[in-house]
Design a protein around this motif. Structure first.
Motif, PDB file in Angstrom:
ATOM      1  N   LEU A  28       0.990  -1.166  -0.332  1.00 20.58           N
ATOM      2  CA  LEU A  28      -0.317   0.212   0.002  1.00 20.58           C
ATOM      3  C   LEU A  28       0.929   1.111  -0.018  1.00 20.58           C
ATOM      4  O   LEU A  28       0.721   1.909  -0.980  1.00 20.58           O
ATOM      5  N   PHE A  29       1.817   1.293   1.098  1.00 24.82           N
ATOM      6  CA  PHE A  29       2.584   2.459   1.089  1.00 24.82           C
ATOM      7  C   PHE A  29       3.331   2.803  -0.175  1.00 24.82           C
ATOM      8  O   PHE A  29       3.605   4.170  -0.564  1.00 24.82           O
ATOM      9  N   PHE A  30       4.172   1.678  -0.857  1.00 23.00           N
ATOM     10  CA  PHE A  30       5.046   1.903  -2.310  1.00 23.00           C
ATOM     11  C   PHE A  30       4.058   2.688  -3.258  1.00 23.00           C
ATOM     12  O   PHE A  30       4.468   2.893  -4.137  1.00 23.00           O
ATOM     13  N   THR A  31       2.828   2.005  -3.274  1.00 21.91           N
ATOM     14  CA  THR A  31       1.582   1.721  -4.344  1.00 21.91           C
ATOM     15  C   THR A  31       1.413   3.117  -4.545  1.00 21.91           C
ATOM     16  O   THR A  31       1.528   4.476  -5.239  1.00 21.91           O
ATOM     17  N   GLY A  32       1.067   4.050  -3.238  1.00 24.40           N
ATOM     18  CA  GLY A  32       0.842   4.956  -2.559  1.00 24.40           C
ATOM     19  C   GLY A  32       1.711   6.317  -3.871  1.00 24.40           C
ATOM     20  O   GLY A  32       1.789   6.985  -4.351  1.00 24.40           O
ATOM     21  N   TRP A  33       2.783   5.645  -3.205  1.00 27.43           N
ATOM     22  CA  TRP A  33       3.999   6.955  -3.693  1.00 27.43           C
ATOM     23  C   TRP A  33       3.909   6.855  -5.164  1.00 27.43           C
ATOM     24  O   TRP A  33       4.424   7.591  -6.569  1.00 27.43           O
ATOM     25  N   TRP A  34       3.984   5.491  -5.769  1.00 27.83           N
ATOM     26  CA  TRP A  34       4.485   5.341  -7.841  1.00 27.83           C
ATOM     27  C   TRP A  34       3.563   6.032  -8.431  1.00 27.83           C
ATOM     28  O   TRP A  34       3.363   6.492  -8.925  1.00 27.83           O
ATOM     29  N   ILE A  35       1.904   6.366  -7.841  1.00 30.80           N
ATOM     30  CA  ILE A  35       0.961   6.809  -8.522  1.00 30.80           C
ATOM     31  C   ILE A  35       1.060   8.056  -7.844  1.00 30.80           C
ATOM     32  O   ILE A  35       0.856   8.875  -9.746  1.00 30.80           O
ATOM     33  N   MET A  36       2.204   8.854  -7.233  1.00 23.77           N
ATOM     34  CA  MET A  36       2.377  10.322  -7.382  1.00 23.77           C
ATOM     35  C   MET A  36       3.431  10.311  -7.884  1.00 23.77           C
ATOM     36  O   MET A  36       3.204  11.305  -9.123  1.00 23.77           O
ATOM     37  N   ILE A  37       4.038   9.097  -7.960  1.00 23.83           N
ATOM     38  CA  ILE A  37       5.032   9.751  -9.549  1.00 23.83           C
ATOM     39  C   ILE A  37       4.664   9.563 -11.021  1.00 23.83           C
ATOM     40  O   ILE A  37       5.041  10.546 -11.455  1.00 23.83           O
ATOM     41  N   ASP A  38       3.993   8.440 -10.570  1.00 20.08           N
ATOM     42  CA  ASP A  38       3.310   8.521 -12.485  1.00 20.08           C
ATOM     43  C   ASP A  38       2.441   9.871 -12.502  1.00 20.08           C
ATOM     44  O   ASP A  38       2.771  10.396 -13.605  1.00 20.08           O
ATOM     45  N   ALA A  39       1.766  10.696 -11.317  1.00 22.44           N
ATOM     46  CA  ALA A  39       1.045  11.478 -11.779  1.00 22.44           C
ATOM     47  C   ALA A  39       2.238  12.449 -12.021  1.00 22.44           C
ATOM     48  O   ALA A  39       1.780  13.823 -12.801  1.00 22.44           O
ATOM     49  N   ALA A  40       3.515  12.971 -10.936  1.00 22.32           N
ATOM     50  CA  ALA A  40       4.285  13.917 -11.638  1.00 22.32           C
ATOM     51  C   ALA A  40       5.236  13.935 -12.742  1.00 22.32           C
ATOM     52  O   ALA A  40       5.315  14.700 -13.752  1.00 22.32           O
ATOM     53  N   VAL A  41       5.093  12.614 -13.757  1.00 21.26           N
ATOM     54  CA  VAL A  41       5.674  11.768 -14.972  1.00 21.26           C
ATOM     55  C   VAL A  41       5.177  12.669 -15.932  1.00 21.26           C
ATOM     56  O   VAL A  41       5.407  13.405 -16.667  1.00 21.26           O
ATOM     57  N   VAL A  42       3.068  12.060 -16.086  1.00 17.17           N
ATOM     58  CA  VAL A  42       2.495  12.716 -16.718  1.00 17.17           C
ATOM     59  C   VAL A  42       1.878  14.358 -16.583  1.00 17.17           C
ATOM     60  O   VAL A  42       1.619  14.552 -17.917  1.00 17.17           O
ATOM     61  N   TYR A  43       2.504  14.940 -15.607  1.00 14.06           N
ATOM     62  CA  TYR A  43       1.462  16.210 -15.628  1.00 14.06           C
ATOM     63  C   TYR A  43       2.645  17.261 -15.486  1.00 14.06           C
ATOM     64  O   TYR A  43       2.597  17.116 -14.239  1.00 14.06           O
ATOM     65  N   PRO A  44       3.808  17.165 -15.718  1.00 16.16           N
ATOM     66  CA  PRO A  44       5.152  17.950 -15.002  1.00 16.16           C
ATOM     67  C   PRO A  44       4.589  20.048 -14.656  1.00 16.16           C
ATOM     68  O   PRO A  44       5.426  19.920 -14.602  1.00 16.16           O
ATOM     69  N   LYS A  45       3.914  20.096 -15.887  1.00 17.15           N
ATOM     70  CA  LYS A  45       3.479  21.477 -15.878  1.00 17.15           C
ATOM     71  C   LYS A  45       3.229  21.611 -14.408  1.00 17.15           C
ATOM     72  O   LYS A  45       2.464  21.625 -13.941  1.00 17.15           O
ATOM     73  N   PRO A  46       3.334  23.270 -13.901  1.00 14.84           N
ATOM     74  CA  PRO A  46       3.047  23.183 -12.613  1.00 14.84           C
ATOM     75  C   PRO A  46       1.771  23.958 -12.194  1.00 14.84           C
ATOM     76  O   PRO A  46       1.309  23.822 -11.501  1.00 14.84           O
ATOM     77  N   GLU A  47       0.653  24.026 -13.635  1.00 18.24           N
ATOM     78  CA  GLU A  47      -0.452  24.385 -13.733  1.00 18.24           C
ATOM     79  C   GLU A  47      -0.683  23.563 -13.723  1.00 18.24           C
ATOM     80  O   GLU A  47      -2.758  23.688 -13.441  1.00 18.24           O
ATOM     81  N   GLN A  48      -0.890  21.938 -14.225  1.00 18.98           N
ATOM     82  CA  GLN A  48      -1.088  21.028 -13.934  1.00 18.98           C
ATOM     83  C   GLN A  48      -1.474  20.476 -12.106  1.00 18.98           C
ATOM     84  O   GLN A  48      -2.405  19.930 -11.864  1.00 18.98           O
ATOM     85  N   LEU A  49      -0.188  20.389 -11.770  1.00 20.11           N
ATOM     86  CA  LEU A  49       0.015  20.100 -10.317  1.00 20.11           C
ATOM     87  C   LEU A  49       1.200  20.785 -10.414  1.00 20.11           C
ATOM     88  O   LEU A  49       2.548  20.766  -9.982  1.00 20.11           O
TER      89      LEU A  49
END
Lengths: 152, 158
Positions: free
Chosen positions: B33-54
């Motif tokens: 659970l813990f590391f899945t949570g972190w990888w979800i956030m890493i995935d979002a940061a990679v797919v939405y790199p602009k500060p306006e999106q994330l």
């Protein structure tokens, strides 16, 4: 001759041979076969001409890292302490995290369009095989009481 | 008709003794659970790199959740009850205060992530995935903390 002597001196359960070959030797051979198959999947995911991206090789870092927490915990504490349980559970937690990371990294690569989804699938298959091999290695060779680094 | 399931028993499986492996299973589930949570956030940061999106400030929720995870799991239940032989460097009251601060950080991060999801994404008519990622990261870390803290038993002799 020497393998059979080693085999019989080590057996605790009385079952040392299967089809004339020591079980532990047989397990070693099948585990190394499993490791080779897993690495084959990883290399296919990188080197096939339609993919030709070597980013997935970063999961090798997680393969190498995955046995380390458990080995450190086992060497660091002895068995009958409350602290030893906490240490072992932390090691299991970290190992699970490393395994999840090895699965998450190719997926993030594919989402970022660095690799194709087909390559990602091959790398995930290779991950499964390699981690099953590492788990099998620890189950077969890791849990005997006279474990020592000079075993071979 | 009223009690027709009363005598139902699960099929017996005696091959694995789950009570002895409870701690290992809880650790594995918490780790997933813990590391899945972190990888979800890493995935979002990679797919939405602009500060306006994330907005990059939204990563602080996950950082504080992780800090709270380690604070909550650093004290054992025995220290909080005052049962253990040595009192540790903080004593029983210090252990309780530490646990309290840890839980406050954890709940604060969870509530902040919900606020981010609804305030910055759902009501703003933009792509909602980064907000969901922040929320799921913190929710998964929260559940991982609970399982790791309360799913393991500290008894040496069961």
């Amino acid at each position: 001759m020497k393998w059979s002597a080693v085999c019989e001196s080590r057996s605790a359960s009385g079952i040392t041979r299967f089809a004339g070959v020591c079980i532990r030797e047989r397990a070693l051979i099948s585990l190394s076969f499993g490791g080779a198959i897993g690495l084959m999947f990883l290399m296919l995911g990188c080197a096939l001409p339609i993919y030709n991206q070597y980013w997935p090789l970063f999961v090798l870092f997680f393969y190498i890292l995955s046995p380390i927490p458990y080995c450190i915990a086992r060497r660091l504490v002895d068995d009958t302490d409350a602290m030893s349980n906490a240490c072992k559970e932390l090691a299991i937690f970290l190992t699970t995290g490393i395994v999840v990371s090895a699965f998450g990294l190719p997926i993030v690569f594919a989402r970022a369009h660095l690799i194709e989804w087909g390559a990602c699938a091959l790398v995930l298959t290779g991950n499964t095989v390699i981690f099953a091999t590492i788990l099998g290695f620890f189950l077969v060779f890791g849990s005997n009481d006279d474990f020592s680094w000079q075993q071979w | 008709m009223a009690g027709f399931l009363d005598n139902f028993r699960w099929p017996e499986c005696e091959c694995i003794d789950w009570s002895e492996r409870r701690n290992a299973v809880a650790s594995v589930v918490a780790g997933v659970l813990f590391f899945t949570g972190w990888w979800i956030m890493i995935d979002a940061a990679v797919v939405y790199p602009k500060p306006e999106q994330l907005n990059h400030a939204f990563h602080t929720c996950g950082v504080f959740s992780t800090l709270a995870f380690f604070m909550i799991n650093a004290v054992s239940n025995a220290q909080v009850r005052g049962d253990s032989y040595e009192s540790g460097c903080l004593g029983r009251t210090g252990a309780r205060v530490w646990l309290f601060i840890g839980f406050m950080l954890m709940f604060g991060s969870l509530i902040a992530s919900m606020w981010i999801l609804f305030g910055a994404y759902v009501t703003q008519n933009t792509d909602v995935y980064p907000g969901l990622a922040v929320f799921f990261q913190n929710a998964l870390i929260f559940f991982s903390t609970l399982i790791y803290k309360f799913g393991r038993t500290e008894e040496l002799w069961t």
